[in-house]
Motif scaffolding. Structure first.
Motif, PDB file in Angstrom:
ATOM      1  N   ILE A   2       0.838  -1.202   0.000  1.00  0.00           N
ATOM      2  CA  ILE A   2       0.000   0.000   0.000  1.00  0.00           C
ATOM      3  C   ILE A   2       0.871   1.250   0.000  1.00  0.00           C
ATOM      4  O   ILE A   2       0.562   2.242  -0.652  1.00  0.00           O
ATOM      5  N   GLU A   3       2.011   1.186   0.699  1.00  0.00           N
ATOM      6  CA  GLU A   3       2.928   2.321   0.748  1.00  0.00           C
ATOM      7  C   GLU A   3       3.480   2.629  -0.644  1.00  0.00           C
ATOM      8  O   GLU A   3       3.631   3.790  -1.021  1.00  0.00           O
ATOM      9  N   LEU A   7       2.977   6.005  -2.735  1.00  0.00           N
ATOM     10  CA  LEU A   7       4.140   6.728  -3.244  1.00  0.00           C
ATOM     11  C   LEU A   7       4.004   6.978  -4.744  1.00  0.00           C
ATOM     12  O   LEU A   7       4.268   8.090  -5.231  1.00  0.00           O
ATOM     13  N   LEU A   8       3.581   5.971  -5.497  1.00  0.00           N
ATOM     14  CA  LEU A   8       3.394   6.130  -6.936  1.00  0.00           C
ATOM     15  C   LEU A   8       2.308   7.155  -7.247  1.00  0.00           C
ATOM     16  O   LEU A   8       2.444   7.954  -8.176  1.00  0.00           O
ATOM     17  N   MET A   9       1.237   7.134  -6.493  1.00  0.00           N
ATOM     18  CA  MET A   9       0.157   8.117  -6.683  1.00  0.00           C
ATOM     19  C   MET A   9       0.666   9.525  -6.402  1.00  0.00           C
ATOM     20  O   MET A   9       0.355  10.469  -7.128  1.00  0.00           O
ATOM     21  N   SER A  12       2.958  10.556  -9.219  1.00  0.00           N
ATOM     22  CA  SER A  12       2.146  10.830 -10.395  1.00  0.00           C
ATOM     23  C   SER A  12       1.530  12.234 -10.311  1.00  0.00           C
ATOM     24  O   SER A  12       1.521  12.981 -11.297  1.00  0.00           O
ATOM     25  N   GLN A  13       1.046  12.590  -9.142  1.00  0.00           N
ATOM     26  CA  GLN A  13       0.457  13.916  -8.959  1.00  0.00           C
ATOM     27  C   GLN A  13       1.514  15.008  -9.099  1.00  0.00           C
ATOM     28  O   GLN A  13       1.269  16.049  -9.705  1.00  0.00           O
ATOM     29  N   GLU A  14       2.699  14.763  -8.574  1.00  0.00           N
ATOM     30  CA  GLU A  14       3.780  15.743  -8.690  1.00  0.00           C
ATOM     31  C   GLU A  14       4.171  15.947 -10.159  1.00  0.00           C
ATOM     32  O   GLU A  14       4.409  17.073 -10.595  1.00  0.00           O
ATOM     33  N   VAL A  15       4.229  14.887 -10.915  1.00  0.00           N
ATOM     34  CA  VAL A  15       4.547  14.979 -12.343  1.00  0.00           C
ATOM     35  C   VAL A  15       3.468  15.795 -13.056  1.00  0.00           C
ATOM     36  O   VAL A  15       3.768  16.653 -13.896  1.00  0.00           O
ATOM     37  N   LYS A  16       2.214  15.550 -12.717  1.00  0.00           N
ATOM     38  CA  LYS A  16       1.117  16.317 -13.320  1.00  0.00           C
ATOM     39  C   LYS A  16       1.238  17.799 -12.971  1.00  0.00           C
ATOM     40  O   LYS A  16       1.010  18.667 -13.817  1.00  0.00           O
TER      41      LYS A  16
END
Length: 97
Positions: A2-3, A7-9, A12-16
């Motif tokens: 889950i961690e 982290l991937l989510m 992903s948001q930071e890249v967006k």
């Protein structure tokens, strides 16, 4: 597990966010979209001397910007001047042969 998903989510948001910021920067710089040329570029393009270029500025033939003694010209203005002064002896003034 889950961690890692969290982290991937987050990544992903930071890249967006970075992508959106870059788009904003790109759009804000659209005002400077024109290519600017300095004296040397214009002299080489038109095959003219420094003195001729100075005469063009003095006579208002070529628009320019001056910053701390250095002159800049819009590439689009140079192209327009060439187009405005284009002459084809095969065509009459109305564009017909």
């Amino acid at each position: 597990m889950i961690e890692i998903i969290d982290l991937l989510m987050s990544l992903s948001q930071e890249v967006k966010d970075i992508k959106a910021h870059l788009e904003d920067l790109k759009n804000s710089n659209s005002k400077l979209k024109d290519t600017w040329l300095d004296n040397q570029d214009v002299m080489q393009t038109l095959h003219i001397s420094k003195r001729t270029l100075q005469t063009f500025r003095t006579n208002g033939i070529i628009p320019f910007s001056k910053i701390q003694g250095k002159f800049y010209y819009k590439e689009a203005d140079i192209k327009q001047i060439l187009q405005d002064n284009y002459y084809n002896h095969n065509l009459k003034k109305n564009g017909n042969k």
